[in-house]
Every structure is written in C-alpha cells, then in structure tokens.
Scaffold this active site. Structure first.
Site, short mmCIF file in Angstrom:
data_model
loop_
_atom_site.label_atom_id
_atom_site.label_comp_id
_atom_site.label_asym_id
_atom_site.label_seq_id
_atom_site.Cartn_x
_atom_site.Cartn_y
_atom_site.Cartn_z
N CYS A 1 0.81 -1.23 0.00
CA CYS A 1 0.00 0.00 0.00
C CYS A 1 0.84 1.27 0.00
O CYS A 1 0.35 2.33 -0.37
CB CYS A 1 -0.96 0.00 1.18
SG CYS A 1 -2.13 -1.37 1.12
N HIS B 1 -3.42 7.46 1.80
CA HIS B 1 -3.78 6.12 1.35
C HIS B 1 -5.19 5.82 1.87
O HIS B 1 -5.53 6.16 2.99
CB HIS B 1 -2.78 5.11 1.89
CG HIS B 1 -3.21 3.69 1.69
ND1 HIS B 1 -3.62 3.22 0.46
CD2 HIS B 1 -3.31 2.64 2.55
CE1 HIS B 1 -3.95 1.94 0.58
NE2 HIS B 1 -3.78 1.57 1.83
N ASN C 1 -9.97 -0.07 -0.69
CA ASN C 1 -8.51 0.00 -0.59
C ASN C 1 -7.92 -0.58 -1.88
O ASN C 1 -7.99 -1.79 -2.11
CB ASN C 1 -8.06 -0.78 0.64
CG ASN C 1 -6.56 -0.72 0.85
OD1 ASN C 1 -5.81 -0.29 -0.02
ND2 ASN C 1 -6.12 -1.17 2.01
O1 UT7 Z 1 -3.84 -0.85 3.38
C1 UT7 Z 1 -3.06 -1.58 4.28
C2 UT7 Z 1 -3.40 -1.23 5.63
N1 UT7 Z 1 -4.64 -1.84 6.03
C3 UT7 Z 1 -5.35 -1.23 6.91
O2 UT7 Z 1 -5.03 -0.14 7.27
C4 UT7 Z 1 -6.56 -1.93 7.49
C5 UT7 Z 1 -6.57 -1.66 8.98
N2 UT7 Z 1 -7.64 -2.30 9.69
C6 UT7 Z 1 -8.94 -1.95 9.56
O3 UT7 Z 1 -9.27 -1.14 8.75
C7 UT7 Z 1 -9.93 -2.54 10.52
O4 UT7 Z 1 -9.25 -3.21 11.56
C8 UT7 Z 1 -10.95 -3.51 9.85
C9 UT7 Z 1 -11.90 -2.73 9.00
C10 UT7 Z 1 -10.19 -4.54 9.04
C11 UT7 Z 1 -11.76 -4.22 10.94
O5 UT7 Z 1 -12.41 -3.28 11.78
P1 UT7 Z 1 -12.35 -3.47 13.37
O6 UT7 Z 1 -13.16 -2.40 13.93
O7 UT7 Z 1 -10.90 -3.52 13.75
O8 UT7 Z 1 -13.08 -4.85 13.56
P2 UT7 Z 1 -12.53 -6.22 14.18
O9 UT7 Z 1 -11.51 -6.83 13.28
O10 UT7 Z 1 -12.16 -6.01 15.61
O11 UT7 Z 1 -13.85 -7.09 14.13
C12 UT7 Z 1 -14.98 -6.78 14.95
C13 UT7 Z 1 -16.03 -7.84 14.72
C14 UT7 Z 1 -15.49 -9.25 14.85
O12 UT7 Z 1 -16.48 -10.05 15.47
P3 UT7 Z 1 -16.34 -10.44 17.02
O13 UT7 Z 1 -15.04 -11.15 17.14
O14 UT7 Z 1 -16.39 -9.15 17.75
O15 UT7 Z 1 -17.53 -11.30 17.21
C15 UT7 Z 1 -15.33 -9.69 13.42
O16 UT7 Z 1 -15.43 -11.08 13.27
O17 UT7 Z 1 -16.56 -7.73 13.40
C16 UT7 Z 1 -16.49 -9.00 12.75
N3 UT7 Z 1 -16.28 -8.80 11.33
C17 UT7 Z 1 -17.28 -8.59 10.46
N4 UT7 Z 1 -18.62 -8.52 10.62
C18 UT7 Z 1 -19.36 -8.29 9.54
C19 UT7 Z 1 -15.10 -8.74 10.64
N5 UT7 Z 1 -15.34 -8.53 9.35
C20 UT7 Z 1 -16.67 -8.42 9.21
C21 UT7 Z 1 -17.50 -8.19 8.11
N6 UT7 Z 1 -18.84 -8.11 8.32
N7 UT7 Z 1 -17.03 -8.00 6.86
#
Ligand code: UT7
Length: 324
Positions: A114, A251, A281
C-alpha cells in the site's frame, strides 16, 4: 547541476464493474451497515476476467501523459508500484513501457504494497535529482481482487482494483518550499511485522499466488501511530506547520484511519481527499487515484501544498510533500 521533479500531469483508470456492499453480503456473512460503519467503504471496482494490472496501469499512464501534454516518446523512466504484477517476471513496468512506446530507458516495478506509490515516487524523484532521467511516469496499479480469499469476510470486503499515475518532469535548480516540485519524501519499513499483513503464497515459498491475510485490528493500531509519525516528520523536515498544508491525500484503507490522521494534523475534513467509499482500498493505486480526482475536479490547484501518506504490508510507510 541541481535538479528537482515537478508533477506535470495526473491520470487514472478504474475497471468498469462496480461491486456494492450489498452484493458482497450475498456472498459472505456481512452487511452494508458493518462495512460502512467500520471502514467507510460503499463499493469498489473489480477488474474484468482477463483484465490485468498491466492493462490498468497502461490506461492510467496514457491518461496522465494526455493531461500533462507529454508525448509518450519523451518518457525515459517507467515505474509501476504494484503487489499484484501480471507475471512473476518480467516487471509489469516493462510491459507498460512497451505499450506506451518508449523503449530504452529503465522500467521496473516497486513492491511496497500500500505504500508502493510513495516509494515509487521517491525512487523517481531521486533518479531525476541525480540527473539520470528527465521525464518519468510513476504508476500505482493493482488487481487485489485476484489475491483475495472471497470466503473471508474480514478481508474480502476491504479491497478494490484500479490504477493511478503521475508524470514527473525535471526542472533546473533545487527550488524552495514555494516552488513547484516534490519537496521531500520519507520512507520506512519494519519487517518484524510481516505476519500482520501478508500473502500466504509466492513463487519461492508455495509456488502458488496465495491469498491476502491480515490481522486488521493490529494493522489499524500500527497505521495510526506510523502515519502520525511520518506526517510530522515531513512537516518538520520542511520547516512548516500543519496549517501550511493545503491538502492531505492519504492512502485509502479505512475512513477512520484517515480521520484520525487529519485530526492529528488539525486539518478539517474539507482539506482531505477521500475516495475510499467508492474505490475501497486499492493498495498502491489509492493515492494517485485520489490525487487525480482532486486535481481534475479543480479542488487541488497549481501552487498548493499536498501531503501524501501511506502505510501497508511489510510494514512499510512513508510520505511525500509536493507543491503542485
Ligand atoms: O492498506 C493496508 C493497511 N490496512 C489497513 O489499514 C486496514 C486496517 N484495519 C482496519 O481497517 C480494521 O481493523 C478492519 C476494517 C479490518 C476491521 O475493523 P475493526 O473495527 O478492527 O473490527 P474487528 O476486526 O475487531 O472485528 C470486529 C467484529 C469481529 O467479530 P467479534 O469477534 O467481535 O464477534 C469480526 O469477526 O466484526 C467481525 N467482522 C465482520 N462482521 C461483519 C469482521 N469482518 C466483518 C464483516 N462483516 N465483513
């Protein structure tokens, strides 16, 4: 002789097909609400069957050359920033160079995921400053749809395909902060963080292309810290304050990360270029896509100061400060 590089044109290309969150919700257990709330993403472009990173890159490069009024035959350096090349080798940039019709000069890919566009811009800027080339095309192009695990809802909703490009021209003199040109670039990496964001395949390890794997929460935490550090570094190195920056072109990984960086800079949202809701992204393509949009719609004007920043797998992160 002392030189500097000036961005004289921008271009972009997005595949025709648009996939909405609702369409993804029919494939994996997710909702439009979850994706919008956690990321800001509403839709993304996906390359057609047979449409490659090299195709996207060529379209974007030609658009940038048209915008710059530069004939392709004048290009003596082609760099493609990509983590999704057409082939393991040769470089996608070599294919693009042939299609542009400017053989002979160096053409190579830069792989910093990225952060790839910022890395490639820094490399081209240094080639120009060293007096080795006069006109460079720097492209960020990706087809991440090809390395996504479409059954993994934690990653497949986050990415899209696309390409953006800029044309750089050599100008005489080092210039000052008030002159057009790339004022600075700052690049970093920390290979200890490999396992937080990587592809579980490759020619030397598995002989397969593999799929993107990410521990999103951890990447998010590092992104906020690293991006705050690298924008501060750029501003201090140029003897400026955040108030001097006209536009932040970040980004586009997550609207919450973008908002966090803007808040740290005390920049109001109307000075931040955001495309993540429509592009998702696009890795190395996201910054030149956003830059192109804001230049072409007249938001970013000649003479304005633009801060580019990115963070990605590796980890890699970096910034470029540009007087347009
Ligand atoms: O470009 C390279 C750099 N990349 C980034 O900068 C990405 C950085 N990370 C992020 O943008 C975020 O961490 C995400 C968008 C990937 C995830 O958001 P989050 O607020 O950190 O969510 P999380 O991973 O803590 O997940 C929260 C919950 C989980 O469920 P439990 O464990 O709380 O029951 C996940 O399983 O949301 C669940 N979850 C989803 N639910 C519905 C994860 N993906 C999804 C989904 N739809 N697509």
């Amino acid at each position: 002789m002392v030189y500097r590089s000036v961005i004289v044109g921008c271009g972009a290309y997005l595949p025709q097909k648009v996939v909405t969150n609702a369409e993804l919700a029919a494939r994996v257990e997710t909702t439009d609400d979850w994706i919008v709330e956690r990321t800001g993403i509403r839709s993304r472009h996906i390359a057609a069957d047979g449409e490659t990173t090299g195709d996207l890159a060529t379209h974007a490069a030609l658009d940038a050359l048209r915008h710059a009024g530069v004939d392709p035959s004048e290009v003596d350096l082609v760099i493609v920033a990509t983590a999704t090349p057409d082939n393991t080798f040769p470089a996608t940039a070599a294919k693009v160079q042939a299609r542009l019709g400017c053989p002979g000069g160096p053409a190579f890919d830069v792989q910093a995921v990225c952060s790839g566009f910022v890395y490639a811009l820094a490399v081209a800027d240094n080639f120009i400053k060293a007096g080795q080339v006069r006109t460079a095309v720097v492209i960020g192009a990706e087809t991440f749809s090809r390395i996504l695990d479409w059954s993994d809802r934690t990653t497949c909703v986050l990415f899209g395909d696309g390409a953006g490009a800029v044309v750089l021209r050599r100008e005489d003199g080092a210039g000052t902060n008030a002159d057009r040109g790339i004022l600075s670039t700052h690049l970093h990496s920390d290979g200890r963080q490999h396992d937080l964001l990587y592809v579980d395949g490759g020619p030397s390890s598995t002989q397969t292309v593999g799929h993107l794997r990410m521990t999103g929460k951890e990447v998010f935490r590092h992104a906020v810290v690293n991006l705050a550090q690298v924008v501060e570094e750029a501003i201090v190195a140029n003897g400026l304050t955040p108030a001097d920056i006209d536009w932040l072109v970040p980004h586009q990984a997550n609207k919450r990360i973008i908002d966090g960086t803007a808040r740290k800079l005390q920049m109001s949202t109307d000075r931040v270029v955001v495309t993540v809701e429509r592009h998702a992204n696009t890795s190395a393509a996201s910054i030149p896509l956003a830059l192109n949009e804001a230049v072409k719609d007249g938001r970013i004007r000649p003479g304005q100061l633009v801060l580019l920043e990115a963070m990605g797998g590796g980890f890699t992160w970096g910034s470029a400060l540009v007087r347009m």
